[in-house]
Design a protein around this motif. Structure first.
Motif, PDB file in Angstrom:
ATOM      1  N   ASN A 121      -1.785  -7.433  -0.611  1.00  0.00           N
ATOM      2  CA  ASN A 121      -0.767  -6.761  -1.475  1.00  0.00           C
ATOM      3  C   ASN A 121      -0.771  -7.459  -2.475  1.00  0.00           C
ATOM      4  OD1 ASN A 121       1.375  -5.986  -2.895  1.00  0.00           O
ATOM      5  ND2 ASN A 121       2.303  -5.140  -0.969  1.00  0.00           N
ATOM      6  N   HIS A 122      -1.054  -7.087  -3.691  1.00  0.00           N
ATOM      7  CA  HIS A 122      -0.948  -7.877  -5.223  1.00  0.00           C
ATOM      8  C   HIS A 122       0.272  -8.432  -5.403  1.00  0.00           C
ATOM      9  CE1 HIS A 122      -2.118  -8.276  -9.406  1.00  0.00           C
ATOM     10  NE2 HIS A 122      -0.724  -8.014  -9.778  1.00  0.00           N
ATOM     11  N   LEU A 123       1.516  -7.696  -4.851  1.00  0.00           N
ATOM     12  CA  LEU A 123       2.814  -7.989  -5.272  1.00  0.00           C
ATOM     13  C   LEU A 123       3.280  -9.285  -4.595  1.00  0.00           C
ATOM     14  CD1 LEU A 123       4.559  -4.533  -5.234  1.00  0.00           C
ATOM     15  CD2 LEU A 123       3.498  -5.768  -7.102  1.00  0.00           C
ATOM     16  N   GLY A 125       0.991 -11.370  -3.325  1.00  0.00           N
ATOM     17  CA  GLY A 125      -0.298 -12.370  -3.927  1.00  0.00           C
ATOM     18  C   GLY A 125       0.755 -12.964  -5.211  1.00  0.00           C
ATOM     19  N   HIS A 126       1.483 -12.417  -6.058  1.00  0.00           N
ATOM     20  CA  HIS A 126       2.173 -13.106  -7.134  1.00  0.00           C
ATOM     21  C   HIS A 126       3.107 -14.023  -6.747  1.00  0.00           C
ATOM     22  CE1 HIS A 126       0.946 -11.399 -11.031  1.00  0.00           C
ATOM     23  NE2 HIS A 126       1.054 -10.289 -10.703  1.00  0.00           N
ATOM     24  N   PHE A 127       3.821 -13.716  -5.587  1.00  0.00           N
ATOM     25  CA  PHE A 127       4.665 -14.774  -5.154  1.00  0.00           C
ATOM     26  C   PHE A 127       4.070 -15.781  -4.599  1.00  0.00           C
ATOM     27  CE2 PHE A 127       7.606 -11.137  -4.488  1.00  0.00           C
ATOM     28  CZ  PHE A 127       8.897 -11.564  -5.354  1.00  0.00           C
ATOM     29  N   ILE A 145       8.483 -10.210 -11.778  1.00  0.00           N
ATOM     30  CA  ILE A 145       8.509  -9.668 -12.901  1.00  0.00           C
ATOM     31  C   ILE A 145       7.292  -9.757 -13.682  1.00  0.00           C
ATOM     32  CG2 ILE A 145      10.806 -10.077 -13.631  1.00  0.00           C
ATOM     33  CD1 ILE A 145      10.424 -12.738 -14.335  1.00  0.00           C
ATOM     34  N   SER A 146       6.792  -8.357 -13.498  1.00  0.00           N
ATOM     35  CA  SER A 146       5.257  -8.147 -14.068  1.00  0.00           C
ATOM     36  C   SER A 146       5.090  -7.065 -15.116  1.00  0.00           C
ATOM     37  CB  SER A 146       4.235  -8.084 -13.124  1.00  0.00           C
ATOM     38  OG  SER A 146       4.406  -6.774 -12.390  1.00  0.00           O
ATOM     39  N   GLY A 147       4.058  -6.573 -15.601  1.00  0.00           N
ATOM     40  CA  GLY A 147       3.919  -5.725 -16.478  1.00  0.00           C
ATOM     41  C   GLY A 147       4.247  -4.312 -15.515  1.00  0.00           C
ATOM     42  N   THR A 316       0.270 -14.823 -14.556  1.00  0.00           N
ATOM     43  CA  THR A 316      -0.505 -13.579 -14.874  1.00  0.00           C
ATOM     44  C   THR A 316      -1.496 -13.358 -13.683  1.00  0.00           C
ATOM     45  OG1 THR A 316      -1.606 -14.996 -16.621  1.00  0.00           O
ATOM     46  CG2 THR A 316       0.160 -13.342 -17.216  1.00  0.00           C
ATOM     47  N   ASP A 317      -2.051 -12.177 -13.603  1.00  0.00           N
ATOM     48  CA  ASP A 317      -3.063 -11.844 -12.613  1.00  0.00           C
ATOM     49  C   ASP A 317      -4.165 -13.031 -12.513  1.00  0.00           C
ATOM     50  OD1 ASP A 317      -1.489  -9.917 -12.210  1.00  0.00           O
ATOM     51  OD2 ASP A 317      -2.812  -8.255 -12.974  1.00  0.00           O
ATOM     52  N   ASN A 318      -4.547 -13.324 -11.216  1.00  0.00           N
ATOM     53  CA  ASN A 318      -5.651 -14.233 -10.925  1.00  0.00           C
ATOM     54  C   ASN A 318      -6.076 -14.313  -9.422  1.00  0.00           C
ATOM     55  OD1 ASN A 318      -4.299 -16.568  -9.207  1.00  0.00           O
ATOM     56  ND2 ASN A 318      -2.614 -16.090 -10.917  1.00  0.00           N
TER      57      ASN A 318
HETATM   58 ZN    ZN Z   1       0.143  -8.513 -11.680  1.00  0.00          ZN
END
Ligand code: ZN
Ligand code: KG4
Length: 347
Positions: A121-123, A125-127, A145-147, A316-318
């Motif tokens: 899950n991308h979200l 992933g951010h964490f 907090i993203s786009g 940011t996304d990676n």
């Molecule tokens: Zn993102």
């Protein structure tokens, strides 16, 4: 279970791949390649989904090849399949066309290289950018907090978390991107607003701080999360000020006031949640977490509670964040994985 994972991320306008290694309980980056089509999107003031997907298609193979080459310099790189234990991929949320490129590529590679496939899950992933060269502790309050998202989550462990609330309308990053466009700045707007804000006075305009207090329950009978956010009113306030023809030399003041309003809301809610749930740490993630003012003010406001934030380039996304979360997930049958554009943290 796995020691090295190739992570693939294509949920929006970044095509990214990374190889991560877990050693002695810590996760390190062996390679991390990000190709962004943001500059192509600049002229539209936001992401054009079809164009983003076309760029994903162009870049996905070169980006994966580069990530593998950098992680395993020759001779290993010449002997495909690469020596990774598993492949991880973002399967949602995001733009369907962009997601499909990553998901179908990862499914194909998992099949032909005979590697396990781990959906992420991308979200989350951010964490998990916070777990790269770091070891956050539980329980924690997660602020994403993203786009596309502004979410507060109570993490009890890697697998037990409770969604506390999220934005009802625009995300914090979306508000910055839209206001940047109104101010004549290019996409992505967050960094541009932040740069312009440095020359302005954050107290110049008295902008609203929407839903700054906790306990804003839904009046419309929708899902009632006590920790919701709302940023579209702030965007409208900025738009209305611009309509009054304020001189352009005051745009720096407006940018500074906008940045301050967003930071005030995020910091206050985050501190309130951390105190209410008596957590050991606050874990921040997402593109807006690269914002210097937010990083500074959050650190000050949380005095006594520890704060974990990824290095700005990992906000940011990676692909590294995808691989990092994958160390805590299980593989699935590659043939059954489907992209899910509306995946969320509320369950
Ligand atoms: Zn993102
Ligand atoms: O997490 P991300 O790369 O993509 C999404 O999953 O949405 O976040 C992108 C968002 C954009 O809205 C961008 O304007 C914002 O993060 N952003 C920033 C900064 N760097 C990126 N906002 C404020 N300050 C920054 N330094």
């Amino acid at each position: 279970m796995f020691k090295t994972i190739l992570g693939i991320e294509t949920s929006c306008d970044e095509t990214a791949a990374a190889v991560l290694e877990q050693k002695e309980g810590r996760t390190h980056i062996l390679s991390n390649i990000v190709s962004s089509s943001a500059s192509l999107q600049e002229k539209y003031g936001g992401v054009l989904p079809e164009q983003a997907a076309r760029e994903q298609l162009k870049m996905i193979i070169p980006v994966i090849e580069e990530a593998v080459k950098r992680a395993f310099p020759p001779p290993a790189a010449t002997h495909l399949p690469p020596p990774v234990d598993a492949i991880a991929v973002t399967y949602g949320p995001g733009l369907i066309g962009s997601l499909l490129v990553g998901v179908e590529t990862a499914k194909t590679l998992a099949q032909i290289w005979d590697k396990p496939l781990i959906p992420v899950n991308h979200l989350l992933g951010h964490f998990y950018a916070n777990w790269i060269d770091g070891s956050p502790v539980f329980p924690s309050i997660g602020l994403l907090i993203s786009g596309g998202h502004t979410d507060l989550v109570l993490f009890k462990s890697h697998h037990r978390y409770k969604y506390l609330g999220g934005t009802r309308d625009d995300a914090a990053g979306e508000c910055l991107d839209k206001c940047a466009r109104l101010l004549g700045l290019s996409y992505p707007g967050g960094p541009k607003i932040s740069e312009l804000a440095q020359k302005g006075n954050p107290k110049a305009f008295n902008l609203p701080r929407p839903m700054i207090e906790k306990g804003n329950f839904s009046a419309k009978g929708g899902p009632a999360y006590g920790w919701d956010f709302s940023f579209s009113g702030l965007k409208t306030a900025v738009a209305n000020l611009i309509k009054t023809n304020i001189p352009t030399h005051r745009y720096a003041d407006l940018a500074a006031s906008l940045e301050q309003a967003i930071v005030d809301v995020l910091v206050k809610k985050c501190v309130q949640a951390a105190q209410k749930y008596k957590v050991k740490q606050v874990v921040v993630a997402g593109g807006v977490a690269a914002n210097n003012k937010l990083r500074r003010e959050l650190k000050e406001a949380l005095a006594g509670i520890s704060l974990s934030m990824p290095e700005p380039y990992l906000c940011t996304d990676n692909g590294a964040m995808v691989a990092s979360r994958a160390f805590f997930e299980n593989p699935v049958n590659p043939l059954s994985l489907q992209a899910d554009p509306s995946l969320s943290l509320a369950r």
